[in-house]
Design an enzyme around this catalytic site. Sequence first.
Site, short mmCIF file in Angstrom:
data_model
loop_
_atom_site.label_atom_id
_atom_site.label_comp_id
_atom_site.label_asym_id
_atom_site.label_seq_id
_atom_site.Cartn_x
_atom_site.Cartn_y
_atom_site.Cartn_z
N GLY A 1 0.84 -1.07 0.06
CA GLY A 1 0.02 -0.06 0.13
C GLY A 1 0.84 1.26 -0.01
O GLY A 1 0.57 2.24 -0.73
N ASN A 2 1.89 1.38 0.92
CA ASN A 2 2.63 2.40 0.92
C ASN A 2 3.55 2.90 -0.32
O ASN A 2 4.08 4.07 -0.33
CB ASN A 2 3.50 2.51 2.22
CG ASN A 2 4.72 1.37 2.07
OD1 ASN A 2 4.29 0.12 1.67
ND2 ASN A 2 5.77 1.70 2.52
N LYS B 1 -13.01 -10.28 4.56
CA LYS B 1 -12.34 -8.80 4.16
C LYS B 1 -13.10 -7.71 4.15
O LYS B 1 -13.90 -7.55 3.31
CB LYS B 1 -11.78 -8.97 2.77
CG LYS B 1 -10.97 -7.97 2.12
CD LYS B 1 -9.41 -7.82 2.52
CE LYS B 1 -8.80 -6.67 2.01
NZ LYS B 1 -7.63 -6.36 2.57
N LYS C 1 -3.28 -9.60 -2.60
CA LYS C 1 -2.50 -9.22 -3.73
C LYS C 1 -1.20 -10.13 -3.74
O LYS C 1 -0.75 -10.05 -4.77
CB LYS C 1 -2.04 -7.71 -3.92
CG LYS C 1 -1.27 -7.13 -2.75
CD LYS C 1 -0.11 -6.51 -3.22
CE LYS C 1 0.77 -5.98 -2.12
NZ LYS C 1 0.72 -6.37 -0.61
N LYS D 1 1.80 -12.68 3.10
CA LYS D 1 3.21 -12.66 2.35
C LYS D 1 4.01 -13.58 2.45
O LYS D 1 4.71 -14.43 1.56
CB LYS D 1 3.88 -11.20 2.74
CG LYS D 1 3.10 -10.08 2.62
CD LYS D 1 3.89 -8.83 3.16
CE LYS D 1 3.02 -7.73 3.41
NZ LYS D 1 2.21 -7.10 2.30
P1 ADP Z 1 1.40 -4.08 2.68
O1 ADP Z 1 0.47 -2.80 2.67
O2 ADP Z 1 2.74 -3.40 2.33
O3 ADP Z 1 1.02 -5.05 1.85
P2 ADP Z 1 0.61 -4.87 5.34
O4 ADP Z 1 0.42 -3.69 6.13
O5 ADP Z 1 -0.48 -5.78 4.87
O6 ADP Z 1 1.63 -4.70 4.23
O7 ADP Z 1 1.84 -5.81 5.87
C1 ADP Z 1 2.99 -5.43 6.47
C2 ADP Z 1 2.90 -5.27 8.03
O8 ADP Z 1 2.75 -6.66 8.74
C3 ADP Z 1 3.86 -4.62 8.79
O9 ADP Z 1 3.85 -3.07 8.62
C4 ADP Z 1 3.64 -4.95 10.17
O10 ADP Z 1 2.93 -4.17 11.07
C5 ADP Z 1 3.02 -6.27 10.15
N1 ADP Z 1 3.39 -7.55 10.67
C6 ADP Z 1 2.64 -8.43 11.13
N2 ADP Z 1 3.52 -9.67 11.55
C7 ADP Z 1 4.71 -9.23 11.06
C8 ADP Z 1 5.89 -10.08 11.53
N3 ADP Z 1 6.03 -10.92 12.09
N4 ADP Z 1 7.03 -9.21 11.02
C9 ADP Z 1 7.07 -8.09 10.47
N5 ADP Z 1 5.86 -7.58 10.31
C10 ADP Z 1 4.68 -7.83 10.57
MG MG Z 2 -0.03 -1.94 4.78
#
Ligand code: ADP
Ligand code: MG
Length: 324
Positions: free
Chosen positions: A11-12, A129, A219, A281
Amino acid sequence: MRKSIVIALGGNAIKQADEKGTAEEQRHNVATTCRQLVSMLKYGHRLVITHGNGPQAGNLLIQQEAGVAEVPAQPLDIVGAMTQGQVGYMFQQILQNMLWEERLSLPVVSIVNQVLVSEDDPDYQDPSKPVGPFYTKEEAATLKIERPDYIIKEVKPENVERRFRRVVPSPEPLRNIEYLAIRRMVDAGIVVVASGGGGVPVIFDKDKNLKGTAAVIDKDKAGEVLATVVGADVFMVLTDVDHAKINFGKPDEKNVGCVGYSEMRKLAAEGHFKAGSMGPKVEACLRFIEWGGQKAIITSLDKAIAALMDQSGTRIVPDVGCSV
Ligand code: ADP
Ligand code: MG
């Protein structure tokens, strides 16, 4: 060595959490992301790019609802296609301008891309979701009458006024419908933006015709399907943290660096990676290695190149071991 890399942007990469989502803000963020992509392309790597659409689809759903007295709102699959066009266009233009500036004659193309799911997916039984605006209890009740097909859930604690939200299924991606076209474009040296927002979710109806479905595919999981389709060497998930961590948020939190498949599977089973964020992920990366991929990376945009050189990031590799 030149590699083919599928990059899933979080997202960022397009809208920071504290931003409203103006066109200028989004162009600025996309430009920052594109500068890193250009560096990779200058190394000679082949790139296929995918991206999230959560904030864009969220804003569009709010617009649709606000304008419903004047123009009809569009269903969620069409909103998905609209935001693929929106984000894809920004990458197509900004990346192309940067490549021309570097005298690199690589064409950039974004596509509207459908991804097959199954209506038998368990998430259709209990959708998980949240999408679109938040509602008060009264608004949620009215909406339920206007749209009996909507499933509305309480997603915030009772002391929050606007705590209700529409939820939709998040089914597993089964197949990328336009995979042949994508593969041919990649083979022809085109930088392709595909599967945006997890792809437009489609099912086969009873006559075996494709039909959009009100769902949102993760995604990163859809990005993994894309990576296998193009036979990528590397699947790279770029997010807002530079490593997946064990004991996340605790005093003994630790970065996961280079890790073998089985070890990472074990860490995932132990629950270190949260559902809905890091969990999918890690799962997507593990599936990529299962399929035969050689390296899956989870890191931040600014560590992407270091991670490709095995100097940073979480790198998941087959069990034979890490190269460093
Ligand atoms: P994006 O929008 O980039 O797809 P998300 O916000 O869905 O990302 O996922 C990234 C977030 O996952 C990080 O900012 C963190 O807060 C969270 N997170 C949850 N578990 C973990 C972990 N074990 N290690 C690192 N980050 C984690
Ligand atoms: Mg995010």
